[in-house]
Motif scaffolding. Structure first.
Motif, PDB file in Angstrom:
ATOM      1  N   LEU A 127      40.040  41.593  32.504  1.00 32.20           N
ATOM      2  CA  LEU A 127      41.189  40.476  33.304  1.00 32.20           C
ATOM      3  C   LEU A 127      40.984  40.400  34.166  1.00 32.20           C
ATOM      4  O   LEU A 127      41.014  39.357  34.489  1.00 32.20           O
ATOM      5  N   LEU A 128      41.166  41.471  35.431  1.00 29.89           N
ATOM      6  CA  LEU A 128      40.867  41.021  37.234  1.00 29.89           C
ATOM      7  C   LEU A 128      39.830  39.008  37.089  1.00 29.89           C
ATOM      8  O   LEU A 128      40.220  38.845  37.616  1.00 29.89           O
ATOM      9  N   PHE A 129      38.247  39.420  36.251  1.00 32.35           N
ATOM     10  CA  PHE A 129      37.216  38.443  36.281  1.00 32.35           C
ATOM     11  C   PHE A 129      38.384  37.176  35.733  1.00 32.35           C
ATOM     12  O   PHE A 129      37.663  36.495  36.349  1.00 32.35           O
ATOM     13  N   TYR A 130      38.662  37.310  34.641  1.00 33.93           N
ATOM     14  CA  TYR A 130      39.466  36.407  33.793  1.00 33.93           C
ATOM     15  C   TYR A 130      40.140  35.500  34.907  1.00 33.93           C
ATOM     16  O   TYR A 130      40.476  34.443  34.980  1.00 33.93           O
ATOM     17  N   LEU A 131      41.208  36.684  35.182  1.00 31.09           N
ATOM     18  CA  LEU A 131      42.105  35.800  36.099  1.00 31.09           C
ATOM     19  C   LEU A 131      41.649  34.914  37.471  1.00 31.09           C
ATOM     20  O   LEU A 131      41.658  33.938  37.935  1.00 31.09           O
ATOM     21  N   TRP A 132      40.971  35.948  37.957  1.00 33.51           N
ATOM     22  CA  TRP A 132      40.050  34.900  39.186  1.00 33.51           C
ATOM     23  C   TRP A 132      39.288  33.689  38.900  1.00 33.51           C
ATOM     24  O   TRP A 132      39.300  33.277  39.623  1.00 33.51           O
ATOM     25  N   ASN A 133      38.303  33.815  38.238  1.00 31.75           N
ATOM     26  CA  ASN A 133      37.206  32.386  37.174  1.00 31.75           C
ATOM     27  C   ASN A 133      38.274  31.566  37.313  1.00 31.75           C
ATOM     28  O   ASN A 133      37.968  30.366  37.293  1.00 31.75           O
ATOM     29  N   ARG A 134      39.680  31.957  36.605  1.00 36.63           N
ATOM     30  CA  ARG A 134      40.221  30.934  36.249  1.00 36.63           C
ATOM     31  C   ARG A 134      41.051  30.461  36.933  1.00 36.63           C
ATOM     32  O   ARG A 134      41.213  28.659  37.085  1.00 36.63           O
ATOM     33  N   ASN A 135      41.435  30.567  38.613  1.00 37.76           N
ATOM     34  CA  ASN A 135      42.242  30.102  39.412  1.00 37.76           C
ATOM     35  C   ASN A 135      41.850  30.605  39.714  1.00 37.76           C
ATOM     36  O   ASN A 135      43.039  30.826  41.154  1.00 37.76           O
ATOM     37  N   ARG A 136      40.561  30.310  40.926  1.00 36.88           N
ATOM     38  CA  ARG A 136      40.343  31.127  42.119  1.00 36.88           C
ATOM     39  C   ARG A 136      40.837  30.258  43.553  1.00 36.88           C
ATOM     40  O   ARG A 136      41.164  31.376  43.708  1.00 36.88           O
ATOM     41  N   SER A 137      40.833  29.598  43.210  1.00 40.66           N
ATOM     42  CA  SER A 137      41.586  28.485  44.255  1.00 40.66           C
ATOM     43  C   SER A 137      42.805  28.519  44.765  1.00 40.66           C
ATOM     44  O   SER A 137      43.491  28.557  45.522  1.00 40.66           O
ATOM     45  N   GLY A 138      43.540  28.499  43.615  1.00 36.26           N
ATOM     46  CA  GLY A 138      44.783  28.748  43.965  1.00 36.26           C
ATOM     47  C   GLY A 138      45.706  30.201  43.487  1.00 36.26           C
ATOM     48  O   GLY A 138      46.829  30.057  43.233  1.00 36.26           O
ATOM     49  N   LEU A 139      45.297  30.693  43.562  1.00 36.80           N
ATOM     50  CA  LEU A 139      45.763  32.237  43.219  1.00 36.80           C
ATOM     51  C   LEU A 139      45.829  32.891  44.497  1.00 36.80           C
ATOM     52  O   LEU A 139      45.603  32.915  45.362  1.00 36.80           O
ATOM     53  N   ALA A 140      46.961  33.260  44.590  1.00 33.71           N
ATOM     54  CA  ALA A 140      47.954  33.943  45.697  1.00 33.71           C
ATOM     55  C   ALA A 140      47.035  34.846  46.198  1.00 33.71           C
ATOM     56  O   ALA A 140      47.405  35.852  44.883  1.00 33.71           O
ATOM     57  N   ASP A 141      47.435  35.530  47.269  1.00 35.35           N
ATOM     58  CA  ASP A 141      46.276  36.210  47.631  1.00 35.35           C
ATOM     59  C   ASP A 141      47.980  38.041  47.188  1.00 35.35           C
ATOM     60  O   ASP A 141      48.780  37.898  47.781  1.00 35.35           O
ATOM     61  N   GLY A 142      46.810  38.760  46.876  1.00 32.80           N
ATOM     62  CA  GLY A 142      47.869  40.009  46.817  1.00 32.80           C
ATOM     63  C   GLY A 142      47.756  39.991  45.284  1.00 32.80           C
ATOM     64  O   GLY A 142      48.146  41.370  44.852  1.00 32.80           O
ATOM     65  N   ARG A 143      47.381  39.130  44.768  1.00 34.03           N
ATOM     66  CA  ARG A 143      47.791  39.027  43.260  1.00 34.03           C
ATOM     67  C   ARG A 143      47.467  40.314  41.915  1.00 34.03           C
ATOM     68  O   ARG A 143      47.724  40.727  41.737  1.00 34.03           O
ATOM     69  N   LEU A 144      45.355  40.286  42.486  1.00 33.58           N
ATOM     70  CA  LEU A 144      45.202  40.879  41.318  1.00 33.58           C
ATOM     71  C   LEU A 144      45.056  41.885  42.165  1.00 33.58           C
ATOM     72  O   LEU A 144      44.827  43.148  41.262  1.00 33.58           O
ATOM     73  N   PHE A 145      45.216  42.349  43.270  1.00 29.43           N
ATOM     74  CA  PHE A 145      45.156  43.660  43.719  1.00 29.43           C
ATOM     75  C   PHE A 145      46.150  44.605  43.679  1.00 29.43           C
ATOM     76  O   PHE A 145      46.034  45.003  42.832  1.00 29.43           O
ATOM     77  N   GLY A 146      47.501  43.664  43.436  1.00 30.27           N
ATOM     78  CA  GLY A 146      48.635  43.823  42.694  1.00 30.27           C
ATOM     79  C   GLY A 146      48.198  44.737  41.109  1.00 30.27           C
ATOM     80  O   GLY A 146      48.614  45.142  40.740  1.00 30.27           O
ATOM     81  N   ILE A 147      47.755  43.368  40.721  1.00 33.06           N
ATOM     82  CA  ILE A 147      47.695  44.145  38.819  1.00 33.06           C
ATOM     83  C   ILE A 147      46.429  45.682  38.890  1.00 33.06           C
ATOM     84  O   ILE A 147      46.864  45.885  37.984  1.00 33.06           O
TER      85      ILE A 147
END
Length: 359
Positions: free
Chosen positions: A283-303
């Motif tokens: 899940l985390l790799f998919y979310l990063w790979n899909r929108n890494r440039s526009g990903l708000a800081d802290g989103r993946l860490f929180g998930i």
């Protein structure tokens, strides 16, 4: 259909004589190797350097080992280790706490972000949790092979009978014992006449070294060995009763005793956590790979915090407590330590969404 399994593998891959190459150590190291390769890919995609990944790997290895060890010392057995400080360094005896490892990683990544001004703290936290998830999968697999961090008894068909402690305790009972193994009965014929009283049948096979008299073996097996089988440290894994069925046969001068008992299936809690972290990694790799440039800081860490420690909180209800003092707590130590991390995860997700709205 799923059926209970009897699990008792050797904890080592090969015995080198002076030491052993263990599965846990291999999987632990493999976690860092795989993580480094994934981080090379992530850093390359985001314009960072390989040198930064190499430094990051060093920070992570040191922080994970020291943090996990000190976490176990401080959270679970402070009295023991503070009275014998030298034991803190005996990591081969076991005793690593994931919450301590998490604290160590947080500190190390803060120091790493201070070293490289083009990398913010939240940016690296968002990326590191991707590989922490896959490493956790491998570490929990190692725990399963070691038959440690076991679950509570279950009546479900997919329960696991952990037989390693049974084998170990019997193996050292008498010098005449050459080998001990516990398994499911190999054929239905061996269960004739006893299957009705055994819900989860297991057979304990004890091989005595050549030259031992059959009568002497029978006397030892049916007295001292049966007495040992009533020990609480064995009955929590398999129950043999005071008058179990015992078969004897002789092969190449050796006497082999087979004792039939009832296994105690338990939740494979290590696998629950390992599989959960594998899907969390995807899940985390998919979310990063899909929108890494526009990903708000802290989103993946929180998930990651919510997914990892939220599930850990609930899995603890299916696990045995690690140390005795936890038996008197409303929630065990793992659960108490998970609560603030889950709340932190909620905080970082909310913060990341607010940051998106301001853009």
């Amino acid at each position: 259909m799923l059926s209970y399994i009897v699990w008792s593998p050797k904890p080592y891959i090969v015995d080198l004589g002076f030491t052993e190459l263990r599965w846990y150590g291999l999987l632990f190291a493999l976690g860092f190797i795989i993580s480094q390769q994934i981080m090379f890919y992530i850093f390359k995609k985001e314009g960072k350097t390989e040198k930064q990944v190499e430094v990051l790997t060093f920070y992570m290895v040191i922080a994970t080992v020291i943090g996990a060890r000190l976490g176990h010392v401080l959270f679970y057995e402070p009295a023991r280790y503070l009275s014998n400080p030298i034991d803190i360094f005996k990591v081969w005896e076991g005793g690593l706490a994931s919450h301590g490892g998490a604290a160590g990683i947080l500190i190390a990544l803060y120091l790493f972000s201070r070293k490289y001004k083009d990398i913010s703290y939240l940016w690296i936290l968002d990326r590191i949790v991707i590989v922490v998830a896959i490493t956790a999968t491998l570490i929990r697999t190692g725990n399963f092979i070691n038959s440690e961090i076991i679950g509570l008894p279950t009546e479900s068909n997919y329960g696991v009978v952990f037989g390693r402690d049974v084998e170990t305790r019997i193996n050292y009972l008498n010098a005449a014992i050459e080998d001990v193994s516990i398994s499911k009965p190999k054929n239905n014929a061996s269960l004739e006449g006893i299957e009705s009283r055994l819900k989860y049948p297991v057979e304990l096979t004890i091989t005595y070294s050549a030259g031992n008299d059959l009568a002497a073996v029978k006397n030892f097996t049916e007295t001292k060995l049966l007495e040992q089988l009533q020990n609480n440290n064995i009955t929590e894994y398999a129950v043999f009763g005071t008058n179990p069925t015992i078969n004897y046969n002789e092969k190449q001068g050796q006497v082999i005793a087979t004792i039939y008992g009832d296994g105690v299936p338990r939740h494979p809690a290590q696998l629950y956590e390992g599989i959960s972290h594998f899907f969390l990694f995807l899940l985390l790799f998919y979310l990063w790979n899909r929108n890494r440039s526009g990903l708000a800081d802290g989103r993946l860490f929180g998930i990651f915090l919510i997914g990892s420690f939220g599930l850990r909180f609930f899995y603890e209800f299916l696990k045995e407590n690690q140390v005795a003092f936890e038996d008197n707590l409303a929630l065990n130590m793992g659960q108490w330590l998970s609560i603030p991390l889950v709340l932190a995860g909620v905080f970082f997700i909310i913060k990341s969404f607010r940051a998106e709205k301001r853009i």
